[in-house]
Design a protein around this motif. Structure first.
Motif, PDB file in Angstrom:
ATOM      1  N   HIS A  20      47.573  38.388  19.794  1.00 31.60           N
ATOM      2  CA  HIS A  20      46.653  37.949  20.480  1.00 31.60           C
ATOM      3  C   HIS A  20      45.838  38.442  21.460  1.00 31.60           C
ATOM      4  O   HIS A  20      44.416  38.702  21.406  1.00 31.60           O
ATOM      5  CB  HIS A  20      46.894  36.263  20.972  1.00 31.60           C
ATOM      6  CG  HIS A  20      45.700  35.710  20.747  1.00 31.60           C
ATOM      7  ND1 HIS A  20      45.123  34.975  19.817  1.00 31.60           N
ATOM      8  CD2 HIS A  20      44.628  35.652  21.968  1.00 31.60           C
ATOM      9  CE1 HIS A  20      43.861  34.516  19.960  1.00 31.60           C
ATOM     10  NE2 HIS A  20      43.540  34.893  21.582  1.00 31.60           N
TER      11      HIS A  20
ATOM     12  N   VAL B  20      43.244  40.679  19.864  1.00 29.05           N
ATOM     13  CA  VAL B  20      42.220  40.065  19.499  1.00 29.05           C
ATOM     14  C   VAL B  20      41.161  40.473  20.557  1.00 29.05           C
ATOM     15  O   VAL B  20      40.015  40.874  20.225  1.00 29.05           O
ATOM     16  CB  VAL B  20      42.275  38.611  19.254  1.00 29.05           C
ATOM     17  CG1 VAL B  20      41.110  37.985  18.909  1.00 29.05           C
ATOM     18  CG2 VAL B  20      43.283  38.405  18.023  1.00 29.05           C
TER      19      VAL B  20
ATOM     20  N   HIS C 237      49.459  30.192  17.755  1.00 34.96           N
ATOM     21  CA  HIS C 237      48.697  29.464  16.950  1.00 34.96           C
ATOM     22  C   HIS C 237      48.554  30.297  15.832  1.00 34.96           C
ATOM     23  O   HIS C 237      48.041  29.898  14.555  1.00 34.96           O
ATOM     24  CB  HIS C 237      47.120  29.186  17.632  1.00 34.96           C
ATOM     25  CG  HIS C 237      46.377  30.806  18.139  1.00 34.96           C
ATOM     26  ND1 HIS C 237      45.639  30.624  19.126  1.00 34.96           N
ATOM     27  CD2 HIS C 237      46.417  31.849  17.371  1.00 34.96           C
ATOM     28  CE1 HIS C 237      45.171  31.970  19.224  1.00 34.96           C
ATOM     29  NE2 HIS C 237      45.762  32.702  18.291  1.00 34.96           N
ATOM     30  N   HIS C 238      49.177  31.401  15.794  1.00 30.36           N
ATOM     31  CA  HIS C 238      49.139  32.290  14.346  1.00 30.36           C
ATOM     32  C   HIS C 238      50.606  31.636  13.595  1.00 30.36           C
ATOM     33  O   HIS C 238      50.689  32.072  12.675  1.00 30.36           O
ATOM     34  CB  HIS C 238      49.466  33.724  14.730  1.00 30.36           C
ATOM     35  CG  HIS C 238      48.074  34.225  15.211  1.00 30.36           C
ATOM     36  ND1 HIS C 238      47.274  34.770  14.732  1.00 30.36           N
ATOM     37  CD2 HIS C 238      47.711  34.249  16.715  1.00 30.36           C
ATOM     38  CE1 HIS C 238      46.155  35.066  15.546  1.00 30.36           C
ATOM     39  NE2 HIS C 238      46.733  34.872  16.760  1.00 30.36           N
TER      40      HIS C 238
END
Ligand code: CU
Lengths: 147, 631, 214
Positions: free
Chosen positions: B257, B260, B306-307
């Motif tokens: 994350h 990202v 959240h993945h």
């Protein structure tokens, strides 16, 4: 609160935790010693190489002694672990944290050095401790079925 | 001073040539390294683009037999990995290299040789990563390499080993580059440039670098664990021995994350430079944009699960991560409103760079909103592993990162080269890319909602997916044609050179104050900074009172800045005193050593031993070489 | 050419925005990065603690008395490190060289302990492939050992420099930066000693699963 923060983070505060400066071209700061009082302050000054610049060999030997003693306490706690039950784990963690701080603050000079170094290292420690603790909690308690 | 420096035997003379292959191999100039990064990653961009087009050809019709499942797996794995690690990250690095010293008024980065090392290690890592195409077993486990699918049991052969070794080598490059830019930005700023007078691009580079430095080690750990599992038979992800494949997901997304944001923050920085310039207004809410970036950089650490909503982490964990994920949309939204506020009532000039930036805002908002949708676990369990997710992250990465980067290319091209890119071709390039990406990724939203899974090489005829997929494939080719037009533009503009002045856009930041292209030493005289957007206010002093209401604000800054400047002059002694970092071959040699280690992990332990002398030669030569670093 | 370049070699006047040395900042930032590296390995170890399906289990192999000695050795090497830095800064070449050598020797002894420990474990039937404890234990301590090895090589190089007069009080920063690295390796071991050895050494095999007969 603000002044406490200042004392904890600024090197020019004058709390008892305040150790001598690094910058040796500054005039000698008045010495209160590590835990206050003229008598202790005197010993402190000798320990820290006249109290002028950074700490001296005497002080380092003291830190080394401290590290060894804490290690021995840790091993002793381990030996009597059965008596302490589950309590010895948090105790051990606290003791190793003390050693950790001892090395970082004094051997690595963070206590005497520019604050930016503390921030650089501290920021990654904070992020690291946060996320890995979160990870452990998640795996420990995360997938218990709802009641 | 009596020196007694250690010397190291030299096998060939220190590089002197400015041109030719040896000039490039020995270079430590941040501008040339930036160019190397740019060219290399653009080539990988073409490779990954071709991979994407092959995928689109295969999916254009149902039950297509153009390529088989094996090759398809390799294609989507390498498309994702290449685009993330070999295209967007190094393209951003190209901008860091070119711009950071120029924007902060320095003559080079803090560690020029380390900078060169980053590039060489990146180059070798990218080659190792792609070596599978030559040996015929390219990585095929997805860009996230989920265990146990990436383990040796389900994925024998060298494929995923190329991937993991390549990734670890690229990690070295990223960490080195990240460290370098952190120190450069903290420590190499021109006199007077306090942190809050830095351009936003510099700020975003700083946040990105911090994320790189903290996130890449976690990827390295994941990589080492997978590597030892694959090669030495350890059990990190082997559930038969008590290991847990879910741990891979945790560690990978703990890195993934922040990654990202590593991908998107540089583009956000670029857009924050382009929009004010072509709106002829300072950035609206500078402090908000900066703090939003910092907050994103911090909060990005606490959303990784959240993945993994569908893994079964339990309701408490899912709820917590859903909330943190929704929360992180707030600082992103703050930035979007600030960009819009910047354009509001601005004197907007619509050229290619600006068009790219504006469409960045629009596309990134679409991608961001679909991202917030699957921040909700129930929604996510519907969308997980469908084309909806594919549509989401392509809107963020193509519509966001890539459009932002193209905006930066058109904006800074005259600075980099000294000539303009053609505007007409540029606008056509922009239009094709924008139409192409929307046609390609837009339909994937409803394909995903309709249940079309990701990572399948074909689909049945009666699913009703053909039309949308065909549209997406056509869109893909339009996008590809846009990129082709970009290359044509470069060739065309190069042949009909339209020479660019030093400051073609009436720019705001320091890089526009030096010639185009900048001299080797960047600045004849190190600028002294008084204001935020210093160059602009010095060109247009009449606008100062508009933005600096408090007179003593300025006075506070000004005297200290001039004072520092005087000290500065003493040090450098004017023009003749400019010293530039000396060229060096050791970064290249060290890079070769690291590459040999990588090859050793792939083939034979003895090869690693063969790399040791080269590595040590590089290290020792490096550390004993007399340097002229800007320190 | 070589000679000329060498004699002209001088440390340029420090001129940085914060006034801090670039390389020292670099080392601290790198250590911050290394925190995440070791953090992820230690977290993996803790996640997998007690998850081994077959022996040997930690309580059967970990030897606290011996590890206490090696921990002490590493702690004292850190002490030697600060003393070395102190004397090099003071310009006392011989004392400085001596203490750097002490660091090298203590670091080597620590590596020796680790080597013996690994061999002993292998003898007791614990390798990285045996069970999840072996996997996490060997990789974590092995990576730490690799850090120690790099540190020892670096220190040996500096001992040589100090002895030949290339490391002096005016470039003691070279030693200070190496020292930061060395101390960091030490604090990682402080955590490893507590987390892996002291806390896990009571993790006994489930009844009937004992695999090591002493
Ligand atoms: Cu995410």
């Amino acid at each position: 609160m603000a002044s406490l923060w200042r004392k904890l983070t600024h090197h020019d505060g004058n709390g008892w935790w305040n150790l001598p400066h690094t910058a040796s071209n500054e005039p000698n700061p008045p010495h209160e010693g590590p835990i206050g009082g003229a008598w202790l302050g005197n010993i402190w000054r000798i320990m820290t190489y006249g109290g002028v610049s950074h700490a001296g060999p005497g002080f380092y030997w003291l830190v080394g002694l401290f590290l060894s003693i804490v290690t021995l306490i840790e091993v002793w706690l381990f030996d009597i672990g059965a008596v302490l039950g589950g309590w010895y784990i948090p105790l051990l963690l606290i003791l190793s944290l003390l050693k950790f701080i001892g090395v970082v603050a004094f051997f690595m000079h963070l206590r005497f050095d520019h604050r930016l170094f503390t921030y650089l290292f501290g920021a990654s420690m904070v992020v690291g401790i946060f996320i890995f603790t979160l990870l452990l909690l998640l795996l420990e308690f995360g997938n218990q079925p709802p009641n | 001073m009596t020196t007694n420096a250690l010397t190291f035997p030299r096998f060939f003379p220190r590089p002197q040539s400015e041109t030719g292959i040896w000039g490039w191999i020995g270079t430590v100039d941040h501008k040339r390294i930036g160019t190397l990064y740019g060219i290399t990653s653009f080539l990988w961009f073409l490779v990954a683009g071709v991979e994407a087009l092959l995928i689109r050809v295969q999916l254009a019709s149902a039950e297509n037999t153009f390529i088989g499942p094996e090759f398809y797996n390799q294609l989507f794995t390498m498309h994702g990995t290449t685009m993330v690690f070999l295209v967007i990250m190094p393209l951003s690095a190209a901008f860091f290299n070119w711009l950071i010293p120029l924007q902060i008024g320095a003559r080079d980065v803090a560690f020029p040789r380390l900078n060169a090392l980053s590039y060489w290690v990146f180059l070798f890592g990218s080659l190792i990563m792609n070596a599978g195409w030559i040996t015929g077993d390219a990585p095929n486990g997805g860009w996230f390499g989920y265990a146990p699918n990436s383990g040796v049991t389900f994925n024998p052969g060298l494929g995923m080993t190329y991937w993991v070794v390549g990734l670890n080598i690229l990690g070295v490059a990223s960490i080195a580059a990240g460290l370098n830019f952190i120190i450069t930005i903290i420590n190499m700023r021109a006199p007077g440039m306090s942190m809050f007078k830095m351009p936003v691009f510099t700020w975003m580079t700083l946040v990105t670098s911090v994320l790189l430095v903290l996130a890449m080690p976690i990827l390295a750990v994941a990589g080492i664990q997978l590597q030892t599992d694959r090669v030495y038979g350890t059990h990190f992800f082997n559930s038969l021995a008590g290991g847990d494949p879910v741990m891979w997901q945790h560690i990978f997304w703990l890195f993934g994350h922040p990654e990202v944001y590593i991908l998107i923050l540089p583009a956000m920085g670029i857009v924050s430079e382009v929009l004010p310039t072509f709106s002829r207004k300072p950035l609206f809410g500078y402090a908000f944009v900066v703090f939003a970036g910092i907050v994103i950089g911090f909060m990005g650490w606490f959303v990784w699960s959240h993945h993994m909503f569908t893994v079964g982490l339990g309701p408490a964990a899912n709820t917590a991560f859903a909330m943190s994920t929704m929360l992180i949309a707030v600082p992103t939204g703050v930035k979007i409103f600030n960009w819009i506020g910047t354009m509001w009532r601005g004197n907007i000039q619509l050229n290619t760079a600006m068009l790219f930036s504006i469409s960045f805002i629009a596309m990134f908002t679409i991608g961001g909103l679909s991202g917030v949708m699957h921040a909700s676990p129930p929604t996510d369990s519907q969308q997980q592993d469908t084309y909806f997710i594919v549509a989401h992250f392509h809107y963020v990465l193509v519509g966001g990162a890539l459009l932002g980067i193209f905006s930066g290319i058109y904006f800074w091209w005259p600075k980099f080269t000294g000539w303009f890119l053609n505007e007409k071709l540029g606008i056509a390039n922009w239009a094709l890319m924008l139409i192409g990406m929307n046609l390609q990724f837009g339909p994937q939203h409803w394909l995903g909602m309709d249940g079309m899974p990701r990572r399948i090489y074909t689909y049945a005829e009666n699913m009703g997916w053909e039309g949308s997929n065909l549209a997406a494939s056509i869109g893909g080719f339009i996008l590809g044609f846009g990129i082709l037009l970009f290359m044509i533009n470069i060739v065309y503009s190069r042949m009909n050179k339209k020479i660019a002045p030093a400051d073609p856009w009436d720019g705001r930041t320091l890089e526009w104050s030096t010639s185009s292209p900048p001299p080797v030493h960047d600045f004849d005289e190190i600028p002294v900074v008084v204001y935020r957007d210093d160059f602009w206010f010095k060109k247009h002093p009449e606008t100062i009172s508009e933005y600096y209401h408090n007179d003593h604000d300025v006075e506070d800054i000004a005297p200290s800045a001039t004072q520092t400047a005087e000290e500065h002059e003493d040090d450098h002694g004017g023009h003749e005193g400019i010293h530039l970092p000396d060229k060096s071959y050791y970064p290249f040699i060290l890079g070769v050593g690291i590459a040999i280690f990588g090859i050793g992990f792939l083939t034979n332990t003895y090869v690693i031993a063969a790399g040791v002398p080269i590595f040590l030669w590089g290290m020792l030569g490096w550390s004993m070489e007399p340097v002229n670093d800007p320190t | 050419m070589t000679q000329a370049a060498t004699t002209e070699h001088h440390t340029p006047v420090e001129h940085t925005t914060t006034g801090l040395n670039n390389r020292k900042l670099l080392m601290w930032a790198f250590l911050g990065s290394d925190v995440m590296f070791f953090g992820a390995f230690i977290a993996t170890y803790l996640v997998y603690r007690g998850k081994s399906l077959v022996g040997p289990y930690p309580s059967e192999v970990l030897n606290i008395p011996i590890t206490t000695v090696s921990t002490f050795v590493l702690l004292m090497s850190s002490l030697a490190m600060v003393l070395a830095l102190h004397y090099v800064k003071e310009g006392e070449k011989n004392k400085g060289t001596l203490w750097i050598l002490v660091v090298v020797v203590l670091g080597t002894i620590f590596m020796g302990f680790q080597f013996v420990e690994f061999r002993e474990f292998a003898h007791l039937g614990l390798t990285p492939r045996t069970n999840i404890f072996g996997t996490t234990f060997f990789i974590l301590t092995g990576i730490h050992g690799a850090h120690v090895t790099i540190g020892v090589i670096w220190m040996a190089f500096l001992a040589y420099s100090s002895n030949s007069g290339a490391l002096r009080s005016d470039n003691a920063l070279d030693l200070e930066i190496a020292g930061l690295y060395w101390h960091f390796v030490d604090i990682v071991w402080i955590v490893i000693f507590t987390v892996i050895y002291l806390i896990s050494a009571n993790d006994a095999p489930p009844p009937g699963m004992e695999s090591v007969i002493h």
